[in-house]
Scaffold this motif. Structure first.
Motif, mmCIF file in Angstrom:
data_model
loop_
_atom_site.group_PDB
_atom_site.id
_atom_site.type_symbol
_atom_site.label_atom_id
_atom_site.label_comp_id
_atom_site.label_asym_id
_atom_site.label_seq_id
_atom_site.Cartn_x
_atom_site.Cartn_y
_atom_site.Cartn_z
ATOM 1 N N UNK A 62 0.857 -1.183 0.000
ATOM 2 C CA UNK A 62 0.000 0.000 0.000
ATOM 3 C C UNK A 62 0.898 1.240 0.000
ATOM 4 N N UNK A 63 1.682 1.441 -1.071
ATOM 5 C CA UNK A 63 2.676 2.518 -1.063
ATOM 6 C C UNK A 63 2.077 3.921 -0.969
ATOM 7 N N UNK A 64 0.835 4.094 -1.373
ATOM 8 C CA UNK A 64 0.215 5.421 -1.326
ATOM 9 C C UNK A 64 -0.408 5.726 0.036
ATOM 10 N N UNK A 85 -6.737 0.285 1.424
ATOM 11 C CA UNK A 85 -7.365 0.273 0.096
ATOM 12 C C UNK A 85 -6.333 0.769 -0.913
ATOM 13 N N UNK A 86 -5.342 -0.090 -1.248
ATOM 14 C CA UNK A 86 -4.231 0.332 -2.101
ATOM 15 C C UNK A 86 -4.635 0.782 -3.505
ATOM 16 N N UNK A 87 -5.811 0.377 -3.997
ATOM 17 C CA UNK A 87 -6.245 0.828 -5.327
ATOM 18 C C UNK A 87 -6.780 2.254 -5.273
ATOM 19 N N UNK A 88 -6.939 2.773 -4.049
ATOM 20 C CA UNK A 88 -7.475 4.114 -3.817
ATOM 21 C C UNK A 88 -8.939 4.220 -4.225
ATOM 22 N N UNK A 98 -15.387 4.752 3.126
ATOM 23 C CA UNK A 98 -14.741 5.422 1.999
ATOM 24 C C UNK A 98 -13.226 5.263 2.098
ATOM 25 N N UNK A 99 -12.583 5.270 0.950
ATOM 26 C CA UNK A 99 -11.129 5.161 0.875
ATOM 27 C C UNK A 99 -10.556 6.571 0.815
ATOM 28 N N UNK A 100 -9.632 6.882 1.728
ATOM 29 C CA UNK A 100 -9.019 8.202 1.678
ATOM 30 C C UNK A 100 -7.561 8.145 2.097
ATOM 31 N N UNK A 101 -6.837 9.169 1.726
ATOM 32 C CA UNK A 101 -5.420 9.236 2.030
ATOM 33 C C UNK A 101 -4.761 10.306 1.190
#
Length: 161
Positions: A62-64, A85-88, A98-101
């Motif tokens: 999950x590099x992001x 959630x590595x696919x974002x 929800x996926x956030x970052x």
């Protein structure tokens, strides 16, 4: 004893090791207390200090640094990360989260890439027992008497393996 100090001097399954006792070496299947199990496939290259092959998901997938949550989180969020959630995309998140970052400061609590669906007698059993993953989400992947249930990531906790 290795007459010429070569592995070829030894019987099959043994190798020549320097004994530092003035002779050319000694044939042995063990060396420095390590025993090679000849029933296993032979290694294809020398071991390293940092192996790259793993059967279990690791955090570096999950590099992001994107994670699932109930609400939007600021980049300086420093509590538990949640399910990665590595696919974002929020489609990787359980229960409508929800996926956030990127959330680079949060405390990682879940394995990356681990399935969210698990087999169990009921939903509670699946989430607490972590019996067998069913990554495709079908009952056919489960043993008799169990069905596949979506979880909220309880079985992907870093300490659940």
């Amino acid at each position: 004893w290795c007459r010429y100090g070569s592995h070829a001097d030894c019987p099959t399954g043994q190798a020549c090791y320097d004994t530092r006792e003035g002779d050319n070496g000694e044939c042995s299947a063990t060396h420095l207390g390590l025993i090679y199990d000849y029933d296993l496939p032979k290694p294809t290259f020398a071991p390293t200090m940092h192996p790259t092959i793993s059967m279990k998901p690791t955090e570096d997938l999950n590099p992001q640094d994107y994670y699932c949550s109930e609400t939007f989180r600021m980049p300086d969020y420093d509590e538990e990360c949640g399910v990665p959630c590595p696919s974002m995309h929020s489609s990787e998140c359980p229960g409508g989260q929800i996926c956030n970052g990127p959330l680079r400061k949060c405390v990682k609590t879940h394995k990356v890439g681990a399935p969210l669906s698990w087999c169990g007698a009921d939903a509670e059993d699946a989430a607490s027992g972590c019996h067998q993953a069913c990554p495709e989400g079908t009952d056919d992947e489960c043993p008799d008497g169990m069905t596949c249930w979506a979880t909220s990531g309880q079985c992907t906790m870093l300490d659940s393996y």
